[in-house]
Design a protein around this motif. Structure first.
Motif, PDB file in Angstrom:
ATOM      1  N   ASN A   1       1.818   0.443  -2.114  1.00  0.00           N
ATOM      2  CA  ASN A   1       1.615   1.365  -1.279  1.00  0.00           C
ATOM      3  C   ASN A   1       0.979   2.479  -1.310  1.00  0.00           C
ATOM      4  O   ASN A   1       1.265   3.491  -1.378  1.00  0.00           O
ATOM      5  N   LEU A   2      -0.371   2.512  -1.918  1.00  0.00           N
ATOM      6  CA  LEU A   2      -1.212   3.497  -2.185  1.00  0.00           C
ATOM      7  C   LEU A   2      -1.595   4.160  -0.701  1.00  0.00           C
ATOM      8  O   LEU A   2      -1.779   5.413  -0.789  1.00  0.00           O
ATOM      9  N   GLY A   3      -1.721   3.279   0.342  1.00  0.00           N
ATOM     10  CA  GLY A   3      -2.047   3.875   1.631  1.00  0.00           C
ATOM     11  C   GLY A   3      -0.950   4.997   2.038  1.00  0.00           C
ATOM     12  O   GLY A   3      -1.296   5.919   2.812  1.00  0.00           O
ATOM     13  N   HIS A   4       0.354   4.735   1.648  1.00  0.00           N
ATOM     14  CA  HIS A   4       1.423   5.716   2.135  1.00  0.00           C
ATOM     15  C   HIS A   4       1.070   7.141   1.770  1.00  0.00           C
ATOM     16  O   HIS A   4       1.274   8.197   2.153  1.00  0.00           O
ATOM     17  N   ASP A   5       0.469   7.184   0.345  1.00  0.00           N
ATOM     18  CA  ASP A   5       0.019   8.316  -0.208  1.00  0.00           C
ATOM     19  C   ASP A   5      -1.088   9.094   0.146  1.00  0.00           C
ATOM     20  O   ASP A   5      -1.395  10.015   0.964  1.00  0.00           O
ATOM     21  N   VAL A   6      -2.402   8.231   0.385  1.00  0.00           N
ATOM     22  CA  VAL A   6      -3.617   8.433   0.762  1.00  0.00           C
ATOM     23  C   VAL A   6      -3.486   8.879   2.322  1.00  0.00           C
ATOM     24  O   VAL A   6      -4.282  10.006   2.572  1.00  0.00           O
ATOM     25  N   PHE A   7      -3.110   8.011   3.156  1.00  0.00           N
ATOM     26  CA  PHE A   7      -3.257   8.036   4.622  1.00  0.00           C
ATOM     27  C   PHE A   7      -2.403   9.454   5.114  1.00  0.00           C
ATOM     28  O   PHE A   7      -2.719   9.875   5.993  1.00  0.00           O
ATOM     29  N   ALA A   8      -1.466   9.577   4.271  1.00  0.00           N
ATOM     30  CA  ALA A   8      -0.142  10.602   4.596  1.00  0.00           C
ATOM     31  C   ALA A   8      -0.680  11.982   3.916  1.00  0.00           C
ATOM     32  O   ALA A   8      -0.869  13.086   4.743  1.00  0.00           O
ATOM     33  N   SER A   9      -0.994  12.090   2.675  1.00  0.00           N
ATOM     34  CA  SER A   9      -1.373  13.349   2.065  1.00  0.00           C
ATOM     35  C   SER A   9      -2.815  13.430   1.492  1.00  0.00           C
ATOM     36  O   SER A   9      -3.134  14.579   0.995  1.00  0.00           O
ATOM     37  N   GLY A  10      -3.510  12.359   1.419  1.00  0.00           N
ATOM     38  CA  GLY A  10      -4.801  12.461   0.957  1.00  0.00           C
ATOM     39  C   GLY A  10      -5.265  12.043  -0.489  1.00  0.00           C
ATOM     40  O   GLY A  10      -6.279  11.568  -0.768  1.00  0.00           O
ATOM     41  N   ALA A  11      -4.052  11.828  -1.242  1.00  0.00           N
ATOM     42  CA  ALA A  11      -4.132  11.540  -2.820  1.00  0.00           C
ATOM     43  C   ALA A  11      -3.253  10.745  -3.014  1.00  0.00           C
ATOM     44  O   ALA A  11      -2.351  10.470  -2.482  1.00  0.00           O
ATOM     45  N   VAL A  12      -3.604   9.901  -4.247  1.00  0.00           N
ATOM     46  CA  VAL A  12      -2.683   8.950  -4.974  1.00  0.00           C
ATOM     47  C   VAL A  12      -1.682   9.539  -5.816  1.00  0.00           C
ATOM     48  O   VAL A  12      -2.345  10.347  -6.654  1.00  0.00           O
ATOM     49  N   SER A  13      -0.597   9.448  -5.716  1.00  0.00           N
ATOM     50  CA  SER A  13       0.321  10.223  -6.492  1.00  0.00           C
ATOM     51  C   SER A  13       0.548   9.722  -7.826  1.00  0.00           C
ATOM     52  O   SER A  13       0.155   8.588  -7.997  1.00  0.00           O
ATOM     53  N   PRO A  14       1.086  10.711  -8.723  1.00  0.00           N
ATOM     54  CA  PRO A  14       1.180  10.046 -10.113  1.00  0.00           C
ATOM     55  C   PRO A  14       2.139   8.860 -10.144  1.00  0.00           C
ATOM     56  O   PRO A  14       1.892   8.118 -10.893  1.00  0.00           O
ATOM     57  N   GLU A  15       3.032   8.811  -9.433  1.00  0.00           N
ATOM     58  CA  GLU A  15       3.706   7.514  -9.633  1.00  0.00           C
ATOM     59  C   GLU A  15       3.087   6.199  -9.093  1.00  0.00           C
ATOM     60  O   GLU A  15       3.201   5.180  -9.662  1.00  0.00           O
ATOM     61  N   LYS A  16       2.410   6.191  -8.047  1.00  0.00           N
ATOM     62  CA  LYS A  16       1.510   5.085  -7.704  1.00  0.00           C
ATOM     63  C   LYS A  16       0.577   4.816  -8.706  1.00  0.00           C
ATOM     64  O   LYS A  16       0.280   3.765  -8.934  1.00  0.00           O
ATOM     65  N   LEU A  17      -0.088   5.941  -9.078  1.00  0.00           N
ATOM     66  CA  LEU A  17      -1.254   5.711 -10.161  1.00  0.00           C
ATOM     67  C   LEU A  17      -0.541   4.908 -11.359  1.00  0.00           C
ATOM     68  O   LEU A  17      -1.215   3.982 -12.005  1.00  0.00           O
ATOM     69  N   GLN A  18       0.593   5.407 -12.058  1.00  0.00           N
ATOM     70  CA  GLN A  18       1.237   4.861 -12.880  1.00  0.00           C
ATOM     71  C   GLN A  18       1.397   3.371 -12.636  1.00  0.00           C
ATOM     72  O   GLN A  18       1.437   2.230 -13.419  1.00  0.00           O
ATOM     73  N   GLY A  19       1.933   2.812 -11.326  1.00  0.00           N
ATOM     74  CA  GLY A  19       2.251   1.618 -11.004  1.00  0.00           C
ATOM     75  C   GLY A  19       1.060   0.556 -10.888  1.00  0.00           C
ATOM     76  O   GLY A  19       0.905  -0.484 -11.364  1.00  0.00           O
ATOM     77  N   LEU A  20      -0.102   1.323 -10.501  1.00  0.00           N
ATOM     78  CA  LEU A  20      -1.560   0.695 -10.483  1.00  0.00           C
ATOM     79  C   LEU A  20      -1.850   0.138 -11.899  1.00  0.00           C
ATOM     80  O   LEU A  20      -2.407  -1.073 -11.882  1.00  0.00           O
ATOM     81  N   THR A  21      -2.031   1.223 -12.737  1.00  0.00           N
ATOM     82  CA  THR A  21      -2.374   1.010 -14.282  1.00  0.00           C
ATOM     83  C   THR A  21      -1.503  -0.212 -14.591  1.00  0.00           C
ATOM     84  O   THR A  21      -1.902  -1.049 -15.319  1.00  0.00           O
ATOM     85  N   GLY A  22      -0.095  -0.110 -14.606  1.00  0.00           N
ATOM     86  CA  GLY A  22       0.709  -1.160 -14.952  1.00  0.00           C
ATOM     87  C   GLY A  22       0.521  -2.594 -14.377  1.00  0.00           C
ATOM     88  O   GLY A  22       0.319  -3.620 -15.126  1.00  0.00           O
ATOM     89  N   ILE A  23       0.008  -2.643 -13.204  1.00  0.00           N
ATOM     90  CA  ILE A  23      -0.194  -3.996 -12.501  1.00  0.00           C
ATOM     91  C   ILE A  23      -1.426  -4.473 -13.212  1.00  0.00           C
ATOM     92  O   ILE A  23      -1.632  -5.844 -13.648  1.00  0.00           O
ATOM     93  N   LEU A  24      -2.483  -3.684 -13.108  1.00  0.00           N
ATOM     94  CA  LEU A  24      -4.018  -4.103 -13.847  1.00  0.00           C
ATOM     95  C   LEU A  24      -3.556  -4.540 -15.210  1.00  0.00           C
ATOM     96  O   LEU A  24      -4.425  -5.278 -15.676  1.00  0.00           O
ATOM     97  N   ARG A  25      -2.896  -3.859 -16.156  1.00  0.00           N
ATOM     98  CA  ARG A  25      -2.560  -4.232 -17.628  1.00  0.00           C
ATOM     99  C   ARG A  25      -2.332  -5.662 -17.695  1.00  0.00           C
ATOM    100  O   ARG A  25      -2.522  -6.534 -18.175  1.00  0.00           O
TER     101      ARG A  25
END
Length: 307
Positions: A44-68
């Motif tokens: 849920n990147l949208g929960h970060d971005v649409f509410a606060s404007g930026a991707v959180s460190p936790e979601k960014l870590q999750g994204l890199t793990g999925i992409l790997r």
């Protein structure tokens, strides 16, 4: 000498507002793509971005793990240069350059940001190609196209097969909950209709392209929620389904009449709250425009990119 029909394996990774999807397909000349594998990881990147404007460190870590993980799987198919795209959440993130850099360094993946106009164009071209292949006389058709995403919604108007209007909005079916923050659990799905009414899209069509508001037209709708309501599960995988406006309203009403528990059970890895918003959005457009028929093509961001 016989000419060989070369097989081209392709991999598409679509980083959406609420999930990351991978599709692996085989492409042969003059044949429809053959889907080999499809994976969907909720994020849920949208929960970060649409509410606060930026991707959180936790979601960014999750994204890199999925992409790997996805990159490793693609290697098994001998696909070393997949097309990786990001849509509404990443393109609107205030720290998007940081996201792109971290993903490049830690997952070895280059993310291509698909801008709104390009995203809508890709959908339109893929939809036109699919309908033509399925026997529709697209050059004789007039109607509106709805691309219903969890992070954004696009409205397109075409006349005699020619695209004449395209408008994107930040009125995604789940985004409306993300933006509400702590109040999301009690937010009425009908609020999406309030946002759409405020945009006054029908009047803008009348003023910009001379739309005749009394004219009956086709509604072509795409998006995960639309496909579910139309019955286009992974089992049926019908390329195109057509309904009368009455049939589509009945499907929407049937879904909305279910209990909350049943409604949320349809797919644990999807943005479930968005289904209620999707239903309200479709009912709004069915009432706003004089619909002659409702068409649901099996077009997604991944299939549009492959097309």
């Amino acid at each position: 000498m016989a000419r060989t029909n070369k097989i081209l394996p392709v991999g598409i990774i679509d980083i959406g507002a609420h999930s990351v999807r991978l599709e692996v397909s085989e492409i042969r000349k003059n044949e429809a793509p053959k889907l080999l594998e499809s994976l969907n990881r909720p994020l849920n990147l949208g929960h970060d971005v649409f509410a606060s404007g930026a991707v959180s460190p936790e979601k960014l870590q999750g994204l890199t793990g999925i992409l790997r993980d996805f990159k490793k799987l693609l290697g098994e198919y001998q696909i070393f240069h997949p097309r990786v795209v990001g849509t509404s959440a990443i393109r609107e993130a205030t720290n998007r350059e940081l996201v792109l850099s971290r993903v490049r360094d830690e997952a070895g993946v280059e993310i291509e940001i698909i801008e709104p106009q390009k995203e809508a164009e890709l959908y339109f071209l893929a939809m036109r190609e699919l309908l033509t292949r399925e026997g529709f006389h697209f050059g004789e058709m007039t109607g509106i196209v709805l691309i219903v995403g969890t992070g954004s919604v696009f409205l397109l108007f075409f006349e005699n097969g020619v695209l004449k209007f395209c408008e994107g909005s930040g009125v995604g079916t789940v985004r409306i909950y993300d933006e509400a923050g702590e109040n999301s659990s009690v937010m009425a799905p009908g609020r999406i209709v309030e946002r759409l009414e405020h945009l006054d899209l029908k009047q803008r069509l009348i003023e910009s392209v001379g739309l005749d508001g009394t004219r009956k037209m086709t509604i072509v709708a795409m998006g995960e929620g639309v496909r579910f309501l139309a019955g286009q599960s992974s089992v049926t995988a019908a390329p195109v389904l057509c309904f009368s406006p009455e049939e589509m309203r009945a499907r929407i009403d049937d879904y909305m009449a279910r209990s909350a528990a049943a409604a949320l059970a349809y797919a644990a890895d999807s943005a479930d709250f968005g289904m209620a918003s999707c239903c309200n959005l479709l009912k709004f457009f069915l009432s706003e425009f004089r619909c002659e028929n409702f068409i649901s093509p099996m077009v997604s961001t991944r299939s549009a990119l492959i097309a």
